[in-house]
Design a protein around this motif. Sequence first.
Motif: not given
Length: 95
Positions: A22-47
């Motif tokens: 259910m919860f595979p091993y992972s580390r938390q995202m860095t601040e830069d990764e969070i920023k990139i993720y947010e930008e991509v998701m805001a721009r693409t709206k999931g597509t």
Amino acid sequence: VAKKVLGDDCGCEERKQKLNKMFPYSRQMTEDEIKIYEEVMARTKGTLTGSDQALIIKIYNKVFNTNKKPSSCGSCVRETLAKIKKVYENSCTNE
């Protein structure tokens, strides 16, 4: 304590396997990764475009220490997005 109460088979191994699935091993995202993720998701709206998917996969591979490749399979992309979203949400709540 569990072995004394429940015996040798307390169900710990089965529970551990279920939780790891259910919860595979992972580390938390860095601040830069969070920023990139947010930008991509805001721009693409999931597509995702191919280049956006490549950015998300790059973050995914770093977070999960794997070598996943971009995919044209819709359900595979949705699964990847769902997993990385959980890590994103966890990373944001634990800052």
